[in-house]
Design a protein around this motif. Structure first.
Motif, short mmCIF file in Angstrom:
data_model
loop_
_atom_site.label_atom_id
_atom_site.label_comp_id
_atom_site.label_asym_id
_atom_site.label_seq_id
_atom_site.Cartn_x
_atom_site.Cartn_y
_atom_site.Cartn_z
N LYS A 48 35.67 27.78 41.90
CA LYS A 48 36.73 28.65 42.39
C LYS A 48 37.50 27.95 43.51
O LYS A 48 36.89 27.34 44.39
CB LYS A 48 36.16 29.97 42.88
CG LYS A 48 35.59 30.84 41.77
CD LYS A 48 35.08 32.18 42.31
CE LYS A 48 34.51 33.05 41.21
NZ LYS A 48 33.98 34.34 41.74
N VAL B 118 41.21 32.17 43.29
CA VAL B 118 40.94 33.43 43.97
C VAL B 118 41.83 33.49 45.20
O VAL B 118 42.07 32.48 45.87
CB VAL B 118 39.46 33.59 44.35
CG1 VAL B 118 38.61 33.79 43.11
CG2 VAL B 118 38.95 32.40 45.14
N ARG C 64 36.22 36.49 53.56
CA ARG C 64 35.97 37.02 52.21
C ARG C 64 35.86 35.88 51.20
O ARG C 64 34.97 35.88 50.34
CB ARG C 64 37.09 37.98 51.79
CG ARG C 64 36.83 38.65 50.44
CD ARG C 64 37.88 39.69 50.11
NE ARG C 64 39.18 39.08 49.89
CZ ARG C 64 39.55 38.48 48.75
NH1 ARG C 64 38.69 38.38 47.75
NH2 ARG C 64 40.75 37.98 48.62
N ASP D 115 32.15 33.82 49.01
CA ASP D 115 31.98 33.59 47.57
C ASP D 115 31.37 32.20 47.38
O ASP D 115 32.01 31.19 47.66
CB ASP D 115 33.34 33.69 46.88
CG ASP D 115 33.22 33.65 45.36
OD1 ASP D 115 32.25 33.06 44.85
OD2 ASP D 115 34.12 34.20 44.68
N GLU D 116 30.14 32.14 46.89
CA GLU D 116 29.41 30.89 46.75
C GLU D 116 30.06 29.91 45.78
O GLU D 116 29.76 28.72 45.79
CB GLU D 116 27.98 31.17 46.30
CG GLU D 116 27.12 31.79 47.38
CD GLU D 116 26.89 30.84 48.53
OE1 GLU D 116 26.75 29.62 48.30
OE2 GLU D 116 26.86 31.31 49.67
N ASP D 117 30.96 30.40 44.93
CA ASP D 117 31.58 29.53 43.93
C ASP D 117 32.88 28.92 44.43
O ASP D 117 33.50 28.13 43.71
CB ASP D 117 31.84 30.31 42.64
CG ASP D 117 30.56 30.75 41.96
OD1 ASP D 117 29.59 29.97 42.00
OD2 ASP D 117 30.52 31.86 41.40
#
Length: 428
Positions: free
Chosen positions: A45, A88, A106, A110-112
C-alpha cells in the motif's frame, strides 16, 4: 514466515510504535506480531497525504490521480519486484496540525503501507519528524525551506525523507531580475521601480513574500503596499486593492497560493486595473484558476520550482501532461505529473532493493536517484535532501497565461513563447 526486518539504529523504535498502536486498538493477542508482514502478502500500500476536502481540494484530487496513474501502470505491467500496489488516502483537509497528524497516524497504523508521499501536507512539514520516528520512506514537494531546516542539522537521521522540489530561495530572489530583464528588453516600463506585495499568513506564502521584500529593497525598489491577510478563504480583496490604486505601482505581487483566492484577487483588481504587471504565486498553475478567471487571466505571470517543463525541448514534460489529460480529461498542474514521477522514483528504489519492508534501504535508494523527470534532472543534495536547483537540474520556470494557455517564457533554453504585454497595461 515473519518477514519484517528490524534495522539497526532505529528499527526498535518503529517496532515499539507499532506495538503501541496495536495495544491502543485492543489487539493484545497480536501485539507480538505488530510491525510484521507476511511473506505471502504481495500487495504494497502507498499512502497519499492530500487535501481531499477544503479550499485546496483541486490540488488534492490531482495529487491522488498522479499516484493512481503510476500505480495502475505498474500493476498492469505485472508489478515491481514481484509486488503490486494499492493507493490509500489520508485527508489533510485544511493542512492544520491536527488534520495532518490524524491522517499521518491513520496511514502509519496500516501495516501494509510501506511508502508515503504528498504534494504538500502541513506546510511546516512537521510530519517529517513523525516519518523519521516511524522509519517510513516519504517524499514531498512543498515548502522547501521548512524541509531544509528540519533535515540539514542531521541528514543521516532523515534517510527516510526526500523533496522533489529544490530550495525555494529562487522564489524569493528571482522575480526581481526577471522583471528587470523584461524592462531592459523593452517589453515593459518600470518608471518608478515600485512594487505592491500582498501575502497570506502561512509558512509558504509568508516566507516567499518576506524574501521578495528583502530582494526588491536591496535592488533599489520601493514597496508601496505591504499587506498580510489571515490564511484561509478571502472573498473581498477590495480594501487592499484600493490601497494599491492610491499609488499605482509598476508591479503587483500576491503570494496567496490558494487558486480561489488568487482568482478573486485578479477579478477584483481588473474592475479598475492599474498599469501594473501582476505576478501571482503558484495559483495560476492550477487549472482551477483559469476556470475561475477565463480570459481575464491572460497576461498573468507566475513561476514554478519543481514544476513540469512543458516544452518540446524537454519531451518528458509534454508527454506526461498529455498522458494525464488523456486519462482524466483535465489538465495537470504541478502535482498530478509531479506525484506520478515521485511514485515512479519509489518504484525505481523498490526494483533496486527488492524488499518493500526494508524501509531504510528504500529510503537510501531514493536518495541516490539521478534521472530525467518531467521537472528536469532530479538529483538530491545529500546535505538537505532537497532536489538540486539550477538550469541543468531543476530550473525555476516562468510562465505567462495567454488565452487560457500556460506559456513557458523563461529560461530561454526551454521557452515555448515570448512575454506579451497584458491587455490592461500600456507601454510608452
Amino acid at each position: 514466515m515473519i518477514q519484517r526486518n528490524i534495522h539497526a539504529g532505529g528499527g526498535i523504535g518503529r517496532a515499539a510504535r507499532r506495538l503501541t498502536m496495536a495495544a491502543a486498538l485492543g489487539a493484545t493477542a497480536l501485539a507480538g506480531l505488530a510491525g510484521m508482514a507476511s511473506a505471502d502478502d504481495k500487495v504494497v500500500k502507498i499512502g497519499v497525504l492530500a487535501a481531499l476536502t477544503g479550499p485546496n481540494a483541486a490540488d488534492g484530487q490531482e495529487t491522488v490521480r498522479g499516484v493512481q496513474m503510476a500505480v495502475e501502470e505498474a500493476n498492469a505491467a505485472g508489478g515491481i519486484a514481484g509486488y503490486t500496489f494499492e493507493v490509500v488516502e489520508g485527508d489533510v483537509k485544511d493542512h492544520s496540525a491536527g488534520a495532518v497528524t490524524s491522517a499521518v497516524e491513520r496511514l502509519l497504523a496500516d501495516e501494509d503501507v510501506h511508502f508515503m508521499l504528498t504534494g504538500y501536507a502541513s506546510l511546516t512539514n512537521f510530519e517529517i519528524e513523525t516519518m523519521a520516528e516511524a522509519e517510513m520512506p516519504y517524499m514531498l514537494a512543498a515548502t522547501s525551506q521548512q524541509t531544509r531546516d528540519i533535515i540539514a542539522p542531521d541528514p543521516d537521521k532523515y534517510w527516510c525523507c526526500w523533496s522533489l522540489t529544490p530550495s525555494f530561495d529562487a522564489y524569493e530572489t528571482d522575480v526581481t531580475p526577471f522583471v528587470e530583464a523584461l524592462a531592459k528588453a523593452g517589453k515593459i516600463d518600470l518608471p518608478n521601480k515600485t512594487v505592491a506585495i500582498v501575502s497570506s499568513d502561512n509558512a509558504y506564502s509568508k516566507t516567499i513574500s518576506e524574501g521578495m521584500k528583502k530582494k526588491f529593497t536591496d535592488s533599489g525598489w520601493t514597496i508601496t503596499v505591504d499587506e498580510l491577510v489571515p490564511f484561509g478563504e478571502v472573498s473581498d480583496w477590495r480594501p487592499i486593492i484600493s490601497k494599491i490604486r492610491q499609488n499605482p505601482p509598476d508591479l503587483v505581487i500576491n503570494t496567496d497560493y490558494i487558486p480561489g483566492n488568487a482568482a478573486t484577487f485578479l477579478n477584483q483588481f481588473l474592475e479598475d486595473p492599474t498599469n501594473s504587471l501582476v505576478f501571482l504565486q503558484y495559483a495560476p498553475s492550477v487549472p482551477e484558476f483559469v476556470e475561475l478567471t477565463g480570459e481575464k487571466s491572460t497576461g498573468i505571470v507566475y513561476n514554478l520550482l519543481g514544476g513540469v517543463i512543458d516544452s518540446p525541448k524537454w519531451p518528458r514534460g509534454p508527454e506526461l501532461l498529455k498522458k494525464f489529460e488523456d486519462k482524466y480529461g483535465t489538465k495537470s498542474g504541478a502535482y498530478g505529473v509531479g506525484l506520478y514521477e515521485m511514485t515512479n522514483i519509489y518504484f525505481d528504489a523498490l526494483q533496486k532493493v527488492g524488499d518493500p519492508t526494508d524501509h531504510e534501504a528504500i529510503g537510501k535508494a531514493i536518495g541516490e536517484t539521478d534521472k530525467k523527470v518531467a521537472e528536469g534532472r532530479l538529483k538530491f543534495d545529500p546535505k538537505t535532501h532537497l532536489a538540486i536547483q539550477g538550469d541543468d537540474y531543476i530550473p525555476i520556470t516562468f510562465f505567462q497565461i495567454q488565452s487560457g494557455n500556460r506559456v513557458l517564457i523563461s529560461p530561454t533554453q526551454f521557452a515555448t513563447g515570448d512575454f506579451q504585454l497584458p491587455p490592461w497595461m500600456t507601454k510608452k
